[in-house]
Design a protein around this motif. Sequence first.
Motif, PDB file in Angstrom:
ATOM      1  N   ARG A 264       0.858  -1.192   0.000  1.00 26.65           N
ATOM      2  CA  ARG A 264       0.000   0.000   0.000  1.00 26.65           C
ATOM      3  C   ARG A 264       0.886   1.231   0.000  1.00 26.65           C
ATOM      4  O   ARG A 264       1.880   1.286   0.723  1.00 26.65           O
ATOM      5  CB  ARG A 264      -0.905   0.006   1.222  1.00 26.65           C
ATOM      6  CG  ARG A 264      -1.826  -1.186   1.202  1.00 26.65           C
ATOM      7  CD  ARG A 264      -3.040  -1.003   2.009  1.00 26.65           C
ATOM      8  NE  ARG A 264      -3.857  -2.220   1.907  1.00 26.65           N
ATOM      9  CZ  ARG A 264      -4.667  -2.627   2.847  1.00 26.65           C
ATOM     10  NH1 ARG A 264      -4.769  -1.949   3.968  1.00 26.65           N
ATOM     11  NH2 ARG A 264      -5.378  -3.720   2.675  1.00 26.65           N
TER      12      ARG A 264
ATOM     13  N   HIS B 270       3.817   5.807 -15.305  1.00 25.46           N
ATOM     14  CA  HIS B 270       3.211   4.948 -14.283  1.00 25.46           C
ATOM     15  C   HIS B 270       4.322   4.047 -13.752  1.00 25.46           C
ATOM     16  O   HIS B 270       5.143   3.551 -14.526  1.00 25.46           O
ATOM     17  CB  HIS B 270       2.103   4.082 -14.870  1.00 25.46           C
ATOM     18  CG  HIS B 270       0.924   4.858 -15.336  1.00 25.46           C
ATOM     19  ND1 HIS B 270       0.907   5.532 -16.539  1.00 25.46           N
ATOM     20  CD2 HIS B 270      -0.278   5.073 -14.769  1.00 25.46           C
ATOM     21  CE1 HIS B 270      -0.260   6.125 -16.684  1.00 25.46           C
ATOM     22  NE2 HIS B 270      -1.001   5.867 -15.623  1.00 25.46           N
TER      23      HIS B 270
ATOM     24  N   GLY C 260      -1.679   7.600  -4.607  1.00 26.86           N
ATOM     25  CA  GLY C 260      -1.586   6.932  -5.902  1.00 26.86           C
ATOM     26  C   GLY C 260      -1.134   7.827  -7.030  1.00 26.86           C
ATOM     27  O   GLY C 260      -0.839   7.359  -8.128  1.00 26.86           O
ATOM     28  N   THR C 261      -1.033   9.152  -6.782  1.00 25.47           N
ATOM     29  CA  THR C 261      -0.618  10.108  -7.806  1.00 25.47           C
ATOM     30  C   THR C 261       0.365  11.083  -7.183  1.00 25.47           C
ATOM     31  O   THR C 261       0.111  11.631  -6.107  1.00 25.47           O
ATOM     32  CB  THR C 261      -1.831  10.872  -8.361  1.00 25.47           C
ATOM     33  OG1 THR C 261      -2.802   9.934  -8.835  1.00 25.47           O
ATOM     34  CG2 THR C 261      -1.429  11.781  -9.509  1.00 25.47           C
TER      35      THR C 261
ATOM     36  N   ALA D 178       1.488  -2.305  -6.209  1.00 21.96           N
ATOM     37  CA  ALA D 178       0.671  -1.084  -6.244  1.00 21.96           C
ATOM     38  C   ALA D 178       1.127  -0.267  -7.446  1.00 21.96           C
ATOM     39  O   ALA D 178       2.278  -0.360  -7.881  1.00 21.96           O
ATOM     40  CB  ALA D 178       0.847  -0.285  -4.959  1.00 21.96           C
TER      41      ALA D 178
ATOM     42  N   VAL E 283       1.574   3.574  -9.069  1.00 22.51           N
ATOM     43  CA  VAL E 283       1.671   4.997  -8.762  1.00 22.51           C
ATOM     44  C   VAL E 283       1.762   5.749 -10.084  1.00 22.51           C
ATOM     45  O   VAL E 283       2.586   5.423 -10.940  1.00 22.51           O
ATOM     46  CB  VAL E 283       2.906   5.292  -7.882  1.00 22.51           C
ATOM     47  CG1 VAL E 283       3.096   6.794  -7.694  1.00 22.51           C
ATOM     48  CG2 VAL E 283       2.770   4.597  -6.533  1.00 22.51           C
TER      49      VAL E 283
END
Length: 121
Positions: A36, A95, A40-41, A112, A114
Amino acid sequence: MVACAAALALALPAATSASDASPTRLLATGFEFDVRVSTGTVNPGRAIVQFRNTGEDPHDLTIQRSDAGAPLASTGEVQPGGLVKIDTRLRKASHFYFYCSLLDHRQLGMEALVKVRRHRR
């Protein structure tokens, strides 16, 4: 003492470009069997990624651009309870996969994604 600190602050140049901007800071947490990330950005440029292994088994954190073959960076094996840091650069409009490369951990879900923005915000 306060006057010296104020004079020093005035003498230092201000950050004026994106390359001089503060690095993005991310926390990635790994455990059985998940990774985790705190967001995410992120902004493009320098990134400081801390990886904390909260699981019961050793894990690592590998960062790989989604369209590139070789990993950008890796922590190496981190024991349970360990915390390590990666200082790297994340290219704009890309990405990146953050995953554990040990054994079959990635296939079991330790990954994950990003996204990196086109421009700094």
